[in-house]
Design an enzyme around this catalytic site. Sequence first.
Site, PDB file in Angstrom:
ATOM      1  N   HIS A  83      -9.940  28.891 -76.178  1.00  0.00           N
ATOM      2  CA  HIS A  83     -11.143  28.641 -75.741  1.00  0.00           C
ATOM      3  C   HIS A  83     -11.927  27.586 -76.225  1.00  0.00           C
ATOM      4  CE1 HIS A  83     -11.320  33.078 -73.695  1.00  0.00           C
ATOM      5  NE2 HIS A  83     -10.864  31.900 -72.723  1.00  0.00           N
TER       6      HIS A  83
ATOM      7  N   CYS B  60     -16.369  16.996 -50.057  1.00  0.00           N
ATOM      8  CA  CYS B  60     -17.107  17.705 -51.016  1.00  0.00           C
ATOM      9  C   CYS B  60     -15.992  18.267 -51.922  1.00  0.00           C
ATOM     10  CB  CYS B  60     -18.161  18.791 -50.675  1.00  0.00           C
ATOM     11  SG  CYS B  60     -17.309  19.912 -49.661  1.00  0.00           S
TER      12      CYS B  60
HETATM   13  C1  PEP Z   1     -12.396  22.287 -50.771  1.00  0.00           C
HETATM   14  O1  PEP Z   1     -11.424  22.967 -50.314  1.00  0.00           O
HETATM   15  O2  PEP Z   1     -12.301  20.981 -51.014  1.00  0.00           O
HETATM   16  C2  PEP Z   1     -13.780  22.606 -50.914  1.00  0.00           C
HETATM   17  C3  PEP Z   1     -14.720  22.032 -51.348  1.00  0.00           C
HETATM   18  O3  PEP Z   1     -13.936  24.111 -51.154  1.00  0.00           O
HETATM   19  P1  PEP Z   1     -13.473  25.021 -52.299  1.00  0.00           P
HETATM   20  O4  PEP Z   1     -12.655  24.281 -53.292  1.00  0.00           O
HETATM   21  O5  PEP Z   1     -14.545  25.858 -52.801  1.00  0.00           O
HETATM   22  O6  PEP Z   1     -12.319  25.822 -51.326  1.00  0.00           O
END
Ligand code: PEP
Length: 816
Positions: free
Chosen positions: A441, A749
């Site tokens: 950790h 994202c």
């Molecule tokens: C993804 O799948 O790229 C995303 C942003 O969602 P998660 O990583 O939370 O599944």
Amino acid sequence: MIVHLHAPMAGWALDLAQVPDPVFAERMMGEGFAIDPLEGVIRAPCDATVIAVAPTRHSVTLKLANGAELLIHVGLETVALAGDGFTARVRDGETVTLGQVLLEVDLDPVAARARSLITPITVTSEGFAVTLHGLDARVKAGDPLADIAPLATADVAADLGEDTARCTIRVPLPSGIHARPAARIVTALKPFTAEVTLSAHGKTANARSIVALLSAGIRHDDEIEIAGRGPDARAAIAALATLIEKGMSEEAHQPVAPVAAPAPDGLIHGVRAAPGLAIGPVFQFRPTDVAVPEQGNGAPAESGALAAARTQLQAAGNGHGPGADIAAAHRALIDDPELLAAAQRLIAQGKSAAFAWRGAIRGHAEAIRATGDRLLIERIADLKDIERQIVALLVGADTAMPIPPRGAILITDELLPSHFAALTDAGVAGICTAYGGPTAHAAILAASAGIPMLVATGTAVLELEEGNEVLLDADRATLDPAPQPAARDAAAAQLRRQRDRATAETAAAQDECVMADGTRIEIFANLAASADAAPAVALGAEGCGLLRTEFLFHDRSSAPDEEEQRAAYAAVAAGLAGRPLIVRTLDIGGDKPVAYLPFPHEENPALGARGIRFSLANPGLLAIQFRAILRGVPAGQCRIMLPMVVDAGELAAARAILNRVRADLGIDIPIPLGVMVETPAAALLADSLARDADFLSIGSNDLTQYALAADRGNPAVAAMVDALHPAVLHLIARAAEGAKAHGRWLGVCGGIASDLAAAPILIGLGVTELSATPATIPGLKAAVRALDMPTCRALAAKALSMSTAAGVRKLLEGTG
Ligand code: PEP
Ligand code: MG
């Protein structure tokens, strides 16, 4: 059934109290006896089955005919000899008969290097009475020494006619059941009352005890049996099996970094735990044990003091980020029933709470060490850490902790997570430990604090002169104890360049992100905790492009209600101070299970009822989440995004629920509702989705796993899961066309948005918003500002013509 134990070798038979190690002397490893050996042949003390010979061959555990488990631990601290001088004559699983040779030990060299040859022989399983005879005398191999009989209660417990259940599964976790998964298992069982055990390699562990789970040494791909007894045994076992089988989002431990080039003589080699370069004076960090009184003031007072200290530590801040995860694992350890039982046994013998707690921890640490498993042994630091923290609370502040000077290279044998805050505040430049491993950790904390760290260098570093200047190159996994002026100057120049760049990037982080040709690109932050919002803004986030609301639902026994959710969303909105906030509705299922929500068992949960599918199947929960979002986030700031959408039907169903909630709350202003493009279906149907959605955002993590049929959580295919694979880029291009056709904006994202190298391709494909991890924002903004659109478009077109991810990566390096 009574099993008679005979001396496994010639020597002096001793009471355990005479063993110079509290772990055995205090009977933390169970009742038994010890032998100071006069010969190096260790024989079976009775008929038995070999459960395990330690990989370092210094101990053997046996299962006796009446079910008791027996540990023969040859010598003290002999694990450190790594098998030198020990030869195993039996294998795991073998049946042995009384007198059969188990191990051979080269007594003289082992005696010269080990602390002692005294060999404790203890019954490690609960529920057995041990009757000793003939101790304090010279014995020869085969002399009778003890009888082991099951206690009556153990027999009764065998069958109470209650609801029992069991199942067998394989452990997919790449590092086995170490501290974090163990903590999650204990948490997942909290809503249930059943007694649950995990069994593997002939060992059975209480699944509500982290230390028992750690001591079981369960590794990747082991077959384990989960057994439960009690009214809700079936549900408990189903929840646990699902949790473990889904892998708990554990990543493969970091590979040991290769040494980039052969280092000249004179360098100390280790293993990279956190990247980077540092030059500074040696600071030998030697925190000493706080002295604790052995005798207590009576069991009631000492038990009360221990309970109060545990409560105090449990109440210490929750925080967020990796430090919070580690603190949560520590909090679970503090409540560990086996640890508490061991401490209470010592308190009952008249010891002080601090002495008992320290003894209990060290006993368990020894049991873990005896597994010989490198990854588990790295977790002993966590046990030591809660020992240190509780002892400090019991006997006063831990004044033993020395504070290093700013800019020092801290050198120590092993670093505990709770040392960290003080060290980062003190501004250490680098860390080097003689022991430890890259998954400890402390290593995770160093990486997140940006402090270069080298581990497992061996003890040579502990001899380095205090104050001497050393050069730590964690990327090359070396420490130069006496850098030549040329090496020193080159490293100093490199550090100066890095620092200047970081300073310039941070200074410009609050400015809008505009490309060299004037194109505006929004740089947002991905968030997963209320407290993360303001720090992200400080790093230059122009809003939040993905709030992973799962953080509110994990590690608890029931779903958060509307008010709790509202308060959390409001806190994020406040932290963003009016900047846009895109709240993603709950995305659980798949690799993100939640034990208390109604998930059926799924053969293939990644293709099951996750994301929007789960929400539409539970419209009540979705409506509560919409209400909480609309009440918590001011209308002008609020956007909502749906995960795992495949077509416009799901979007329409969700919008209908959102409109009903808006009407109920009397909100007239339309709230932008977008979809994540993280299934190939959504990318291919982007044109139809964009007609009804207010924006699209690429979830590249899932889009990549579904496009390439490569599980994002499976280390065996980890190298394949690259969002720059041309197949994924074609899907992103398709999504961009769909978005453009309807005048919608397209963001990213997923993890690829935080990859600076990928930005020109994503922008060239038509992406206008990147939502990244906050720490990357200053660098990402600087990288994007340097780009221009014609170059990005040309690069994206070229990337689409590639046939592999490696080809695209090469193109980005300018070598394609
Ligand atoms: C993804 O799948 O790229 C995303 C942003 O969602 P998660 O990583 O939370 O599944
Ligand atoms: Mg996703």
